[in-house]
Design a protein around this motif. Structure first.
Motif, mmCIF file in Angstrom:
data_model
loop_
_atom_site.group_PDB
_atom_site.id
_atom_site.type_symbol
_atom_site.label_atom_id
_atom_site.label_comp_id
_atom_site.label_asym_id
_atom_site.label_seq_id
_atom_site.Cartn_x
_atom_site.Cartn_y
_atom_site.Cartn_z
ATOM 1 N N GLU A 236 0.823 -1.203 0.000
ATOM 2 C CA GLU A 236 0.000 0.000 0.000
ATOM 3 C C GLU A 236 0.862 1.260 0.000
ATOM 4 O O GLU A 236 0.515 2.261 -0.634
ATOM 5 N N LEU A 237 1.989 1.219 0.710
ATOM 6 C CA LEU A 237 2.890 2.363 0.708
ATOM 7 C C LEU A 237 3.454 2.604 -0.694
ATOM 8 O O LEU A 237 3.519 3.743 -1.166
ATOM 9 N N ILE A 238 3.844 1.530 -1.359
ATOM 10 C CA ILE A 238 4.391 1.669 -2.717
ATOM 11 C C ILE A 238 3.322 2.159 -3.684
ATOM 12 O O ILE A 238 3.607 2.952 -4.595
ATOM 13 N N SER A 239 2.081 1.733 -3.466
ATOM 14 C CA SER A 239 1.009 2.155 -4.375
ATOM 15 C C SER A 239 0.795 3.661 -4.335
ATOM 16 O O SER A 239 0.267 4.248 -5.295
ATOM 17 N N THR A 240 1.211 4.303 -3.242
ATOM 18 C CA THR A 240 1.100 5.764 -3.166
ATOM 19 C C THR A 240 1.908 6.421 -4.264
ATOM 20 O O THR A 240 1.470 7.386 -4.908
ATOM 21 N N TYR A 241 3.103 5.898 -4.520
ATOM 22 C CA TYR A 241 3.989 6.486 -5.542
ATOM 23 C C TYR A 241 3.526 6.115 -6.935
ATOM 24 O O TYR A 241 3.728 6.883 -7.888
ATOM 25 N N ASP A 242 2.918 4.953 -7.077
ATOM 26 C CA ASP A 242 2.311 4.608 -8.354
ATOM 27 C C ASP A 242 1.164 5.565 -8.669
ATOM 28 O O ASP A 242 1.033 6.048 -9.798
ATOM 29 N N LEU A 243 0.353 5.880 -7.650
ATOM 30 C CA LEU A 243 -0.740 6.825 -7.829
ATOM 31 C C LEU A 243 -0.230 8.214 -8.154
ATOM 32 O O LEU A 243 -0.780 8.924 -8.990
ATOM 33 N N ASP A 244 0.869 8.614 -7.509
ATOM 34 C CA ASP A 244 1.465 9.927 -7.758
ATOM 35 C C ASP A 244 1.842 10.084 -9.227
ATOM 36 O O ASP A 244 1.708 11.164 -9.806
ATOM 37 N N GLY A 245 2.319 9.009 -9.824
ATOM 38 C CA GLY A 245 2.691 9.055 -11.228
ATOM 39 C C GLY A 245 1.522 9.075 -12.189
ATOM 40 O O GLY A 245 1.700 9.361 -13.372
ATOM 41 N N ARG A 246 0.339 8.787 -11.684
ATOM 42 C CA ARG A 246 -0.856 8.749 -12.547
ATOM 43 C C ARG A 246 -1.751 9.975 -12.363
ATOM 44 O O ARG A 246 -2.708 10.157 -13.096
ATOM 45 N N VAL A 247 -1.480 10.768 -11.350
ATOM 46 C CA VAL A 247 -2.338 11.935 -11.065
ATOM 47 C C VAL A 247 -1.988 13.086 -12.007
ATOM 48 O O VAL A 247 -0.815 13.389 -12.209
#
Length: 247
Positions: A236-247
């Motif tokens: 879940e922590l890593i998914s934060t950075y994946d989301l950051d790249g998609r925003v």
């Protein structure tokens, strides 16, 4: 979210985040940025983000203005954590964020209407959350874990690991942008996961961990943290950075 093996299987592939997830990420990033401008400490900012996520876990995003909720969460968090922030300062920061080309908002009809809206939204948040606005954050646990690990590793190994503490604190702070781990998991476990991921990012192995019967993160958490839960939080922590790249 499925568990994973960080070292053997690599990073997971995440699905495309929903529109709501992207909006919440942007608004929590706004809370962080606004809080810094207002001089708020890390724990009040964490409370503001938690209030925001907790509120929208109970209501629909379509029914409320997320910027108004975010601003009210900043104001309420300041009260809850005894770092009171003037409502006028919050209004000015929010107004400048939404209207970067306009002048500072004067004491006009617009100002008083916005002020009344923030106060009413604050009361709404309190009712929706049933006045449960006190949270146990991972910060104190991470501080304890970092101190314990530094004593365990020794000065030479700790310094060789580079900015490990800074990495762990950054990971913990960013976890509030998405909020899932904070709402679903115990504070001790989130702190341990942030430190675990920081060690992986720095390529640092805790001395003696392979030979030990109990992993370091289990020893620090009194053995109530399973490997599956640890991996879930890390993912879940890593998914934060994946989301950051998609925003």
């Amino acid at each position: 979210m499925a568990a994973m093996e960080l070292t053997d299987r690599g990073l997971p592939v995440f699905e495309e985040p929903s529109k709501e997830a992207k909006t919440h990420f942007k608004l929590c990033r706004f809370i962080m940025e606004a809080g810094v401008k207002l001089g708020m400490r890390s724990v009040p900012l964490a409370t503001a983000c938690t209030l925001y996520h907790a509120f929208f876990s109970e209501v629909s995003l379509d029914d409320y203005d997320p910027h108004l909720v975010a601003a009210s969460c900043l104001y309420l968090a300041g009260k809850a954590e005894e770092q009171h922030v003037r409502l006028r300062d919050i209004i000015n920061v929010v107004h400048r964020h939404l209207n970067p080309d306009k002048e500072l908002l004067q004491l006009s009809k617009e100002f008083w209407e916005l002020r009344d809206s923030l106060v009413q939204c604050e009361l709404l948040i309190l009712r929706v959350l049933k006045f449960q606005i006190s949270f146990t954050h991972p910060h104190k646990y991470l501080l304890y874990y970092l101190t314990s690990l530094r004593n365990w590793m020794g000065t030479w190994a700790w310094e060789r690991a580079g900015p490990l503490a800074e990495t762990a604190w950054a990971l913990l702070s960013d976890s509030y942008l998405r909020g899932g781990a904070i709402l679903r998991h115990r504070a001790q476990h989130v702190a341990a996961a942030a430190l675990y991921l920081a060690l992986e990012c720095r390529g640092t192995e805790v001395p003696g961990n392979r030979e030990a019967r109990t992993s370091w993160w289990q020893a620090l958490c009194e053995e109530d943290l399973s490997y599956e839960v640890l991996n879930e939080i890390v993912c879940e922590l890593i998914s934060t950075y994946d989301l950051d790249g998609r925003v």
